[in-house]
Design a protein around this motif. Structure first.
Motif, PDB file in Angstrom:
ATOM      1  N   ALA A  36      44.574  25.731  26.625  1.00 24.65           N
ATOM      2  CA  ALA A  36      44.408  27.175  26.479  1.00 24.65           C
ATOM      3  C   ALA A  36      44.241  27.823  27.842  1.00 24.65           C
ATOM      4  N   SER A  37      44.662  29.080  27.942  1.00 25.02           N
ATOM      5  CA  SER A  37      44.465  29.844  29.169  1.00 25.02           C
ATOM      6  C   SER A  37      43.603  31.040  28.836  1.00 25.02           C
ATOM      7  N   TYR A  38      42.579  31.238  29.653  1.00 28.62           N
ATOM      8  CA  TYR A  38      41.693  32.387  29.464  1.00 28.62           C
ATOM      9  C   TYR A  38      42.016  33.443  30.485  1.00 28.62           C
ATOM     10  N   LEU A  39      42.254  34.647  29.988  1.00 24.12           N
ATOM     11  CA  LEU A  39      42.718  35.714  30.864  1.00 24.12           C
ATOM     12  C   LEU A  39      41.622  36.762  31.010  1.00 24.12           C
TER      13      LEU A  39
ATOM     14  N   ASN B  98      37.262  49.350  36.219  1.00 21.81           N
ATOM     15  CA  ASN B  98      35.815  49.081  36.219  1.00 21.81           C
ATOM     16  C   ASN B  98      35.306  48.427  34.942  1.00 21.81           C
ATOM     17  N   ARG B  99      36.187  47.707  34.282  1.00 22.02           N
ATOM     18  CA  ARG B  99      35.728  46.970  33.110  1.00 22.02           C
ATOM     19  C   ARG B  99      36.546  45.691  33.016  1.00 22.02           C
ATOM     20  N   ASP B 100      35.910  44.594  32.615  1.00 23.74           N
ATOM     21  CA  ASP B 100      36.647  43.340  32.446  1.00 23.74           C
ATOM     22  C   ASP B 100      36.850  43.076  30.966  1.00 23.74           C
ATOM     23  N   ASN B 101      38.068  42.899  30.562  1.00 26.36           N
ATOM     24  CA  ASN B 101      38.355  42.469  29.194  1.00 26.36           C
ATOM     25  C   ASN B 101      38.860  41.029  29.235  1.00 26.36           C
ATOM     26  N   PHE B 102      38.767  40.365  28.109  1.00 24.12           N
ATOM     27  CA  PHE B 102      39.179  38.960  28.080  1.00 24.12           C
ATOM     28  C   PHE B 102      40.100  38.702  26.903  1.00 24.12           C
ATOM     29  N   MET B 103      40.998  37.760  27.064  1.00 26.75           N
ATOM     30  CA  MET B 103      41.761  37.263  25.931  1.00 26.75           C
ATOM     31  C   MET B 103      42.209  35.849  26.245  1.00 26.75           C
ATOM     32  N   TRP B 104      42.702  35.159  25.243  1.00 28.25           N
ATOM     33  CA  TRP B 104      43.145  33.786  25.479  1.00 28.25           C
ATOM     34  C   TRP B 104      44.443  33.512  24.743  1.00 28.25           C
ATOM     35  N   ILE B 105      45.184  32.543  25.264  1.00 24.82           N
ATOM     36  CA  ILE B 105      46.433  32.139  24.620  1.00 24.82           C
ATOM     37  C   ILE B 105      46.531  30.619  24.679  1.00 24.82           C
ATOM     38  N   ASN B 106      47.155  30.046  23.683  1.00 23.63           N
ATOM     39  CA  ASN B 106      47.391  28.596  23.702  1.00 23.63           C
ATOM     40  C   ASN B 106      48.815  28.318  23.215  1.00 23.63           C
ATOM     41  N   PRO B 107      49.804  28.703  23.989  1.00 21.89           N
ATOM     42  CA  PRO B 107      51.189  28.533  23.550  1.00 21.89           C
ATOM     43  C   PRO B 107      51.491  27.067  23.238  1.00 21.89           C
TER      44      PRO B 107
ATOM     45  N   TRP C  24      52.181  43.609  37.805  1.00 20.72           N
ATOM     46  CA  TRP C  24      51.022  42.801  37.411  1.00 20.72           C
ATOM     47  C   TRP C  24      50.651  41.835  38.533  1.00 20.72           C
ATOM     48  N   GLU C  25      49.389  41.877  38.935  1.00 25.01           N
ATOM     49  CA  GLU C  25      48.904  40.896  39.900  1.00 25.01           C
ATOM     50  C   GLU C  25      48.296  39.745  39.102  1.00 25.01           C
ATOM     51  N   VAL C  26      48.603  38.526  39.498  1.00 22.52           N
ATOM     52  CA  VAL C  26      48.166  37.360  38.730  1.00 22.52           C
ATOM     53  C   VAL C  26      47.434  36.409  39.665  1.00 22.52           C
ATOM     54  N   LYS C  27      46.167  36.122  39.348  1.00 21.18           N
ATOM     55  CA  LYS C  27      45.367  35.262  40.221  1.00 21.18           C
ATOM     56  C   LYS C  27      44.859  34.052  39.457  1.00 21.18           C
ATOM     57  N   TYR C  28      44.814  32.926  40.134  1.00 18.20           N
ATOM     58  CA  TYR C  28      44.228  31.706  39.578  1.00 18.20           C
ATOM     59  C   TYR C  28      43.018  31.386  40.437  1.00 18.20           C
ATOM     60  N   PRO C  29      41.827  31.926  40.073  1.00 15.66           N
ATOM     61  CA  PRO C  29      40.674  31.827  40.970  1.00 15.66           C
ATOM     62  C   PRO C  29      40.288  30.381  41.307  1.00 15.66           C
ATOM     63  N   ASP C  30      40.501  29.447  40.378  1.00 14.04           N
ATOM     64  CA  ASP C  30      40.109  28.059  40.667  1.00 14.04           C
ATOM     65  C   ASP C  30      41.058  27.376  41.651  1.00 14.04           C
TER      66      ASP C  30
ATOM     67  N   LYS D 154      41.908  29.294  34.026  1.00 16.86           N
ATOM     68  CA  LYS D 154      41.406  30.666  34.135  1.00 16.86           C
ATOM     69  C   LYS D 154      42.376  31.491  34.972  1.00 16.86           C
ATOM     70  N   ILE D 155      42.745  32.629  34.425  1.00 10.53           N
ATOM     71  CA  ILE D 155      43.705  33.490  35.114  1.00 10.53           C
ATOM     72  C   ILE D 155      43.170  34.912  35.095  1.00 10.53           C
ATOM     73  N   THR D 156      43.262  35.589  36.232  1.00  9.93           N
ATOM     74  CA  THR D 156      42.870  36.999  36.283  1.00  9.93           C
ATOM     75  C   THR D 156      44.143  37.831  36.410  1.00  9.93           C
ATOM     76  N   ILE D 157      44.277  38.804  35.521  1.00 12.41           N
ATOM     77  CA  ILE D 157      45.463  39.671  35.556  1.00 12.41           C
ATOM     78  C   ILE D 157      44.996  41.073  35.938  1.00 12.41           C
ATOM     79  N   ILE D 158      45.597  41.642  36.964  1.00 13.85           N
ATOM     80  CA  ILE D 158      45.207  42.997  37.370  1.00 13.85           C
ATOM     81  C   ILE D 158      46.415  43.911  37.210  1.00 13.85           C
ATOM     82  N   GLY D 159      46.260  44.939  36.404  1.00 16.45           N
ATOM     83  CA  GLY D 159      47.351  45.890  36.205  1.00 16.45           C
ATOM     84  C   GLY D 159      47.411  46.868  37.373  1.00 16.45           C
TER      85      GLY D 159
END
Ligand code: CUA
Length: 337
Positions: free
Chosen positions: A159-162, A187-196, A133-139, A123-128
Motif C-alpha cells: 500500500a502507498s500512503y499519500l 495549510n492542511r494535510d489530507n491523507f489517502m491510501w491506495i493498494n493497486p 503535481w509535486e511528488v516527494k518520497y520523504p523516506d 509514504k508519498i507526499t503530493i503537493i498540488g
C-alpha cells in the motif's frame, strides 16, 4: 491551440505512450476504489427501484384514470384528499431510505479512512501547484513531478500512503480506478491510501477547478512490480548524470533563470518552485501530462521555445532563447535520466 492538443495526442500515439483518458470508476483496481464502486452500485440500485416504482405508479394512474369513451367531458373526477395513512407512508419510507443510504455510506467512508496501514507502506507526499503535481518520497529523499511510481503485489498488500498538500489554491486529487477524490487544501494535510493490484499506468486528474489550466493538471500513476519499483527508487536517488559531452549545454542552462525555479540535484540549480529536473527524462510526459517526453527532445525543444503556446497561462514564461542555446540546453536536459 486545438491544433497543438490534437498534435500532442497524435504524437502520444505514435510514440506508444498510453493516451491520457478519463479512467472508468466501474473498473476499480484498488481496495478504496472497490468499496466506492460497490456503494455507487448500491445507491444506483435503490434509486433505480424508486424510479421504477414511481414511474410505474404514474403510468398506471394515467392509464387507469384516463378519460373514457362516452364520459361527460365537463364532469370532474372524484376528489380524494386527507388520507393520513398515505401521507404517513410517503413521508416515512423516503426518510428511512435516506437514513439507510447515509448509514451505509458513512460505514464505507469510515472503513476506507480508518483502515490501519500495514507495516510496510510507501509514504508519498503530493503537493498540488498551479498546474502540476509535486511528488516527494520523504523516506528516500526523492522529488519528482506529475508521475507517481508505486509498488504493487497481486494481493494488494503493497500500500502507498499519500499525504496531500497544496502550495497555492485548492486542488483535488483523483485517480478514479484507485480511490475517490480528496482535496488538497492550503495549510492542511489530507491523507489517502491506495493498494493497486496490477502493474500498469493509471490516469488521474485534478478534480477541483483551480484556474486556467485546471483541465491540464494531469496525473499518472505508474504501478511497478516490487523489483521495478526498487530499480526506479535507486535511479531516482542518484544525483543528476554528469556528462562531459554536454557541458556547454549545462553551462547554458545554469546561466539562465531556469535555476531560480527548477532544481537539478548536484548542480547550482536549486529552485523549488517548479518541477525537479534531476531525472527529467525518466518521466513519460512534460507539462503535467500534456505532451509526451520523447527521447529525442522534440517536444522539450517546443516547450522551451514557448511554454505559453502549449499551456497558455502556465507559470513558465518564454525566455526568448537563441536557437543555439535552446538546442544545447535540450541536449543537456536529455541526459538527465
Ligand atoms: Cu488543480 Cu484543478
Amino acid at each position: 491551440m486545438l491544433g497543438t492538443a490534437v498534435f500532442a495526442l497524435l504524437q502520444a500515439q505514435l510514440t506508444g505512450l498510453p493516451e491520457h483518458r478519463i479512467a472508468d470508476i466501474m473498473k476499480p483496481l484498488a481496495s478504496p476504489a472497490e468499496a466506492e464502486k460497490n456503494i455507487a452500485l448500491f445507491s444506483f440500485a435503490i434509486t433505480g427501484v424508486i424510479f421504477v416504482v414511481v414511474a410505474g405508479l404514474i403510468a398506471f394512474t394515467l392509464w387507469k384514470f384516463r378519460r373514457k369513451h362516452g364520459e361527460d367531458e365537463l364532469q370532474e373526477p372524484a376528489q380524494v384528499y386527507g388520507s393520513n395513512q398515505i401521507e404517513v407512508a410517503w413521508t416515512i419510507i423516503p426518510v428511512l431510505i435516506v437514513f439507510i443510504m447515509i448509514g451505509v455510506t458513512a460505514r464505507v467512508i469510515a472503513g476506507v479512512e480508518n483502515a490501519s496501514p500495514p507495516q510496510d507502506v510507501t509514504k508519498i507526499t503530493i503537493i498540488g501547484h498551479q498546474w502540476w503535481w509535486e511528488v516527494k518520497y520523504p523516506d528516500y529523499d526523492i522529488v519528482t513531478a506529475n508521475e507517481i511510481h508505486v509498488p504493487t503485489l497481486p494481493d494488494g498488500k503493497a500500500a502507498s500512503y499519500l499525504r496531500l498538500e497544496s502550495a497555492d489554491v485548492i486542488h483535488s486529487f483523483w485517480l478514479p480506478q484507485l480511490s475517490g477524490k480528496t482535496d488538497l487544501i492550503p495549510n492542511r494535510d489530507n491523507f489517502m491510501w491506495i493498494n493497486p493490484k496490477e502493474p500498469g499506468v493509471y490516469f488521474g486528474n485534478c478534480a477541483e477547478y483551480c484556474g486556467t489550466q485546471h483541465a491540464n493538471m494531469l496525473l499518472r500513476v505508474v504501478v511497478d512490480s516490487p523489483e521495478d519499483f526498487d530499480k526506479w527508487l535507486a535511479n531516482q536517488q542518484k544525483p543528476a548524470v554528469e556528462d562531459a559531452a554536454v557541458k556547454d549545454g549545462k553551462a547554458a542552462f545554469l546561466a539562465q533563470s531556469c535555476v531560480n525555479c527548477h532544481r537539478v540535484r548536484g548542480t547550482a540549480a536549486r529552485g523549488n518552485y517548479a518541477p525537479d529536473l534531476t531525472h527529467l527524462m525518466s518521466r513519460q510526459t512534460l507539462a503535467s501530462g500534456m505532451i509526451p517526453n520523447d527521447p529525442d527532445g522534440k517536444q522539450l525543444r517546443e516547450w522551451l521555445a514557448n511554454p505559453q503556446a502549449i499551456k497558455p497561462g502556465c507559470l513558465m514564461p518564454a525566455f526568448g532563447l537563441s536557437t543555439r542555446d535552446r538546442d544545447r540546453m535540450v541536449d543537456y536536459l536529455r541526459t538527465l535520466r
